[in-house]
Design a protein around this motif. Structure first.
Motif, PDB file in Angstrom:
ATOM      1  N   ILE A  14       0.844  -1.181   0.000  1.00  0.00           N
ATOM      2  CA  ILE A  14       0.000   0.000   0.000  1.00  0.00           C
ATOM      3  C   ILE A  14       0.886   1.239   0.000  1.00  0.00           C
ATOM      4  CG2 ILE A  14      -0.185   0.180   2.522  1.00  0.00           C
ATOM      5  CD1 ILE A  14      -3.215   0.718   2.123  1.00  0.00           C
ATOM      6  N   VAL A  47      -7.009   0.592   3.307  1.00  0.00           N
ATOM      7  CA  VAL A  47      -6.395   0.220   4.590  1.00  0.00           C
ATOM      8  C   VAL A  47      -7.146  -0.927   5.254  1.00  0.00           C
ATOM      9  CG1 VAL A  47      -5.817   1.025   6.913  1.00  0.00           C
ATOM     10  CG2 VAL A  47      -5.352   2.488   4.933  1.00  0.00           C
ATOM     11  N   VAL A  65       4.266  -0.591   3.517  1.00  0.00           N
ATOM     12  CA  VAL A  65       3.932   0.793   3.196  1.00  0.00           C
ATOM     13  C   VAL A  65       5.067   1.361   2.360  1.00  0.00           C
ATOM     14  CG1 VAL A  65       3.408   3.084   4.113  1.00  0.00           C
ATOM     15  CG2 VAL A  65       2.662   1.036   5.359  1.00  0.00           C
ATOM     16  N   GLU A 108      -5.496   0.081  12.230  1.00  0.00           N
ATOM     17  CA  GLU A 108      -5.912   1.012  11.184  1.00  0.00           C
ATOM     18  C   GLU A 108      -5.298   2.391  11.420  1.00  0.00           C
ATOM     19  OE1 GLU A 108      -9.984   2.253   8.773  1.00  0.00           O
ATOM     20  OE2 GLU A 108     -10.107   1.040  10.596  1.00  0.00           O
ATOM     21  N   VAL A 142      -1.551   2.217  10.416  1.00  0.00           N
ATOM     22  CA  VAL A 142      -1.328   2.196   8.964  1.00  0.00           C
ATOM     23  C   VAL A 142      -1.663   3.553   8.350  1.00  0.00           C
ATOM     24  CG1 VAL A 142      -1.966   1.111   6.779  1.00  0.00           C
ATOM     25  CG2 VAL A 142      -1.756  -0.290   8.847  1.00  0.00           C
ATOM     26  N   ARG A 143      -2.750   4.159   8.782  1.00  0.00           N
ATOM     27  CA  ARG A 143      -3.128   5.465   8.223  1.00  0.00           C
ATOM     28  C   ARG A 143      -2.090   6.531   8.567  1.00  0.00           C
ATOM     29  NH1 ARG A 143      -7.882   5.297   5.744  1.00  0.00           N
ATOM     30  NH2 ARG A 143      -9.438   3.761   6.403  1.00  0.00           N
ATOM     31  N   LEU A 146       0.765   6.039   6.213  1.00  0.00           N
ATOM     32  CA  LEU A 146       0.415   6.514   4.879  1.00  0.00           C
ATOM     33  C   LEU A 146       0.418   8.038   4.802  1.00  0.00           C
ATOM     34  CD1 LEU A 146      -2.485   4.145   3.746  1.00  0.00           C
ATOM     35  CD2 LEU A 146      -0.283   4.448   2.619  1.00  0.00           C
TER      36      LEU A 146
END
Length: 265
Positions: free
Chosen positions: A44, A203, A215, A249, A252-253, A256
């Motif tokens: 991602i 995600v 990532v 979540e 990961v966000r 990102l």
């Protein structure tokens, strides 16, 4: 179930540029990644980070400028010859003049020699598993987008490849259909463990499916962070509502957002 051990996918210092000499754009810069047999890894990152390019290099669709890729201990060329790579592209790419069953059986008719020492899956049984038991005699134009994508996934699994490469297979679907398809894939994969590289922009999708999430950073594309997904398997839709899922979540966000901010500095 613990992740199976084995060579799987080995990507070593892969770099790739596009464009004419003197004004080339580096899309991948020294990317190294290992995916073990039985491990599901999602990739991602922001647009332009080279996710799909990395998958295409791994599949042998394009050549790297530098670095190496091996599949189950073989070169990509040898692995393709031996039908060790299953590929699910963004578009289902079904042949419109063949029925669903004929489309799924097509890989069995290509390079039959490579099928001699493997356990081939029954196409009808596979289609039933993916909820297409009543659609076998239909043509792709008679199916919804979600059903077409399920047929494409069944086609990739039918010759029992060692490695599955999936390039945003649900990106064209609405969120409700997308969730149905990812859960169907998850259920099937959890009982038929393959090494998977799964490119996605979602995600929640990456968390629900994966053992690890890669990532990527952009300009040039490189691995910025690898996040372990410690949610227990087998997973069901109930995992979405857990604190552990929400915590992951957020992690990961944040990763990102950091890469997206850096890409626009």
């Amino acid at each position: 179930m613990a992740v199976a051990q084995g060579a799987g996918v080995e990507i070593r210092n892969v770099s790739k540029s596009f464009g004419p000499s003197g004004s080339q754009v580096t899309v991948l810069d020294g990317v190294s990644l290992t995916i073990g047999m039985g491990e599901f890894v999602s990739v991602i990152g922001p647009s332009g980070c080279g996710k799909s390019t990395l998958l295409k290099v791994t599949a042998g669709l394009i050549d790297a400028d530098l670095g190496t890729v091996t599949i189950d201990g073989e070169s990509v060329t040898a692995a393709s010859r031996d039908k060790k790579i299953g590929l699910v592209p963004q578009s289902p790419a079904l042949l419109p003049w063949r029925t669903v069953l004929d489309n799924v059986q097509l890989p069995l008719a290509v390079n039959k020699k490579a099928n001699s020492d493997r356990i081939l899956r029954d196409a009808k049984e596979l289609l039933s598993t993916f909820g297409l038991g009543n659609a076998m005699s239909k043509y792709p134009g008679q199916l919804s987008g979600g059903m077409q994508q399920r047929a494409a996934i069944a086609r990739a699994f039918v010759f029992d490849p060692a490695i599955m490469l999936m390039d945003e297979p649900f990106s064209a679907l609405d969120e409700m259909n997308r969730d149905l398809q990812r859960m169907a894939l998850l259920d099937f994969w959890q009982s038929n463990r393959k090494a998977v590289m799964f490119v996605t922009h979602s995600v929640p999708e990456a968390i629900m499916l994966s053992d690890r999430i890669v990532v990527m950073a952009a300009h040039p594309g490189r691995i910025a962070q690898i996040i372990d997904v410690d949610l227990p398997r087998p997973r069901t839709a109930d995992a979405y509502a857990t604190d552990e899922f929400r915590d992951l979540e957020a992690v990961v966000r944040t990763a990102l957002h950091t890469q997206m901010e850096d890409a626009h500095v």
